[in-house]
Scaffold this motif. Sequence first.
Motif, PDB file in Angstrom:
ATOM      1  N   MET A  72       0.829  -1.176  -0.007  1.00  0.00           N
ATOM      2  CA  MET A  72       0.024   0.097  -0.010  1.00  0.00           C
ATOM      3  C   MET A  72       0.859   1.167  -0.125  1.00  0.00           C
ATOM      4  O   MET A  72       0.343   2.090  -0.471  1.00  0.00           O
ATOM      5  CB  MET A  72      -1.040   0.029   1.445  1.00  0.00           C
ATOM      6  CG  MET A  72      -2.105  -1.059   0.977  1.00  0.00           C
ATOM      7  SD  MET A  72      -3.264  -0.485   2.468  1.00  0.00           S
ATOM      8  CE  MET A  72      -2.324  -1.016   3.903  1.00  0.00           C
ATOM      9  N   SER A  73       2.049   1.201   0.712  1.00  0.00           N
ATOM     10  CA  SER A  73       2.730   2.489   0.741  1.00  0.00           C
ATOM     11  C   SER A  73       3.845   2.345  -0.088  1.00  0.00           C
ATOM     12  O   SER A  73       4.855   3.027  -0.222  1.00  0.00           O
ATOM     13  CB  SER A  73       3.521   2.481   2.067  1.00  0.00           C
ATOM     14  OG  SER A  73       4.289   1.508   2.397  1.00  0.00           O
ATOM     15  N   GLN A  74       3.880   1.374  -1.333  1.00  0.00           N
ATOM     16  CA  GLN A  74       4.508   1.293  -2.541  1.00  0.00           C
ATOM     17  C   GLN A  74       5.928   1.143  -1.938  1.00  0.00           C
ATOM     18  O   GLN A  74       7.144   1.889  -2.231  1.00  0.00           O
ATOM     19  CB  GLN A  74       4.557   2.538  -3.398  1.00  0.00           C
ATOM     20  CG  GLN A  74       3.160   2.674  -4.126  1.00  0.00           C
ATOM     21  CD  GLN A  74       2.739   3.886  -4.690  1.00  0.00           C
ATOM     22  OE1 GLN A  74       3.306   5.075  -4.227  1.00  0.00           O
ATOM     23  NE2 GLN A  74       2.262   3.893  -5.844  1.00  0.00           N
ATOM     24  N   GLY A  75       6.185   0.229  -0.910  1.00  0.00           N
ATOM     25  CA  GLY A  75       7.597  -0.054  -0.169  1.00  0.00           C
ATOM     26  C   GLY A  75       8.405   0.997   0.530  1.00  0.00           C
ATOM     27  O   GLY A  75       9.419   0.950   1.069  1.00  0.00           O
ATOM     28  N   ARG A  76       7.450   2.243   0.695  1.00  0.00           N
ATOM     29  CA  ARG A  76       8.109   3.195   1.791  1.00  0.00           C
ATOM     30  C   ARG A  76       8.180   2.786   3.277  1.00  0.00           C
ATOM     31  O   ARG A  76       8.860   3.223   4.106  1.00  0.00           O
ATOM     32  CB  ARG A  76       7.242   4.230   1.534  1.00  0.00           C
ATOM     33  CG  ARG A  76       7.788   5.752   1.996  1.00  0.00           C
ATOM     34  CD  ARG A  76       6.934   7.064   1.524  1.00  0.00           C
ATOM     35  NE  ARG A  76       5.429   6.746   1.499  1.00  0.00           N
ATOM     36  CZ  ARG A  76       4.966   6.744   2.649  1.00  0.00           C
ATOM     37  NH1 ARG A  76       5.486   7.121   3.740  1.00  0.00           N
ATOM     38  NH2 ARG A  76       3.663   6.586   2.568  1.00  0.00           N
ATOM     39  N   VAL A  77       6.999   1.963   3.429  1.00  0.00           N
ATOM     40  CA  VAL A  77       6.823   1.539   5.172  1.00  0.00           C
ATOM     41  C   VAL A  77       7.048   0.161   5.033  1.00  0.00           C
ATOM     42  O   VAL A  77       6.308  -0.653   4.622  1.00  0.00           O
ATOM     43  CB  VAL A  77       5.542   2.006   5.736  1.00  0.00           C
ATOM     44  CG1 VAL A  77       5.372   1.514   7.155  1.00  0.00           C
ATOM     45  CG2 VAL A  77       5.280   3.474   5.599  1.00  0.00           C
ATOM     46  N   ARG A  78       8.198  -0.229   5.526  1.00  0.00           N
ATOM     47  CA  ARG A  78       8.669  -1.550   5.758  1.00  0.00           C
ATOM     48  C   ARG A  78       8.721  -1.786   7.135  1.00  0.00           C
ATOM     49  O   ARG A  78       9.610  -1.752   7.618  1.00  0.00           O
ATOM     50  CB  ARG A  78       9.838  -1.857   5.060  1.00  0.00           C
ATOM     51  CG  ARG A  78       9.809  -1.974   3.536  1.00  0.00           C
ATOM     52  CD  ARG A  78      10.978  -2.134   2.958  1.00  0.00           C
ATOM     53  NE  ARG A  78      11.139  -1.965   1.668  1.00  0.00           N
ATOM     54  CZ  ARG A  78      10.749  -2.794   0.631  1.00  0.00           C
ATOM     55  NH1 ARG A  78      10.438  -4.255   1.183  1.00  0.00           N
ATOM     56  NH2 ARG A  78      10.662  -2.945  -0.398  1.00  0.00           N
ATOM     57  N   LEU A  79       7.454  -2.447   7.745  1.00  0.00           N
ATOM     58  CA  LEU A  79       7.351  -2.876   9.122  1.00  0.00           C
ATOM     59  C   LEU A  79       8.288  -4.226   9.446  1.00  0.00           C
ATOM     60  O   LEU A  79       8.538  -4.990   8.722  1.00  0.00           O
ATOM     61  CB  LEU A  79       5.986  -3.113   9.588  1.00  0.00           C
ATOM     62  CG  LEU A  79       4.992  -1.993   9.430  1.00  0.00           C
ATOM     63  CD1 LEU A  79       3.601  -2.468   9.774  1.00  0.00           C
ATOM     64  CD2 LEU A  79       5.378  -0.989  10.348  1.00  0.00           C
TER      65      LEU A  79
END
Lengths: 322, 113
Positions: free
Chosen positions: B34-41
């Motif tokens: 959803m964040s296009q890879g920006r948020v990687r938990l």
Amino acid sequence: MTAGPEAAYRRLLRAYPASWRRRHADAVLGTLLDQADAEGRSAVSVADVRDILGHGLLARLHLLLDVVPGRVRAVAGTAALGSGAGLCLALLLLGEWLPPWAPPSTREAGFGPFLTVGPLLYAAWLLAVAASLLRHPRLARSLLGAATLAAVVLPHVVANAYPYAGVERPSSTALAPLAVLGLLVLAAPPSRPSPAVVAATAIGTVAAVGGPMLPLWLSGGSPFPVRDFFYYAYAHHLAVSAAVLLAAGLLAAVAALVARRPAYAGGALLALLPWAVLLLAVWRRISTQGMSALEPLVVVAGVGAALAVLGGLRALGVRVRL
Amino acid sequence: MGATEMREPSFLILTALAGGPLHGYAVIAEVAQMSQGRVRLRAGTLYAALERLAAEGLVASSGEQVVDGRLRRYFRLTDEGEQALTLEARRLRENADRAVARLRTARSRVAPA
């Protein structure tokens, strides 16, 4: 997936407390292994090590804090936020700021119009209160963290000396209660502090701490006493301030109990800790000056305050795990 | 949630669960997509957030399953969580609308005659 990363992840998960591991470790382990598979790794990543160690230590800290219920901590945190503002304001205006009538000898060393670097710390606290009231919790936490760290570290890195020279710091007698106040707020940073509670505790503390300092500040005699307030003959004034605040806190706790607000009562009792610390700090300073007449009073008041806190929390059914 | 804004990871986790119950790694994958890879938990961060959201009553455990010897715990959005997500989405949309409107006005002011 080999057994390698699984065993390593299990070892890493020991960073969390045992109670947390019993509830979550298997589910987290499954997620870690799924993620390692998806990323094509057969070893633990540095990011995972950092993440698990950080959150594991935080979970241990929370376990420690959970000795006191969250509601009690929240009330104590709000009261401590206001009290800290009152203490900082009194110290900034009456303990640090040199008025125009201060003798020239008092200006030999200093930090601008102030005596020590303390105003930086006090300003950080006052800004944190403003940020907290204006709903900027992250900024408030950062400023409070910096102020608390400074209160803990300054006595160890800056040595005040006589004759005054170079950079000075506030007395550890003043920094000790401020550090405890900071820890109380950071243990439960209020996301929406009640302005009324913050204002009431701030005004009460300004009156209790600033009251005995005001006549000295106004007199401006020689040697100008405010510089020496926390170091020499005037320390017993602070014992009076601490006693007044302890009495006020106890009264607030009793009133809350009568009103059947146990969380407020527990919070008020917990918020007494900094003033018990101030009493003990004053006692330590007075003892080194041979003014031992106050010792029994200070010890009794300090022990009484500690017992009141423990007894009050116990009466409220607070779990205490040691 | 109160008047304070929701942090982006919390918002994305609730959004991921709005599509139905998911297990831990599926939440991580959804959030990344959803964040296009920006948020990687990472797993520790995810479970700390889920624990906090569960304490606030926004998510709940929705059963467990063992797959290839690994435990998968599923999480779902509660009614309160759905309400909080709706309010936050509305707040973000209103903010975005305001920003776009202001930018449009500013551009029309500086446009040459």
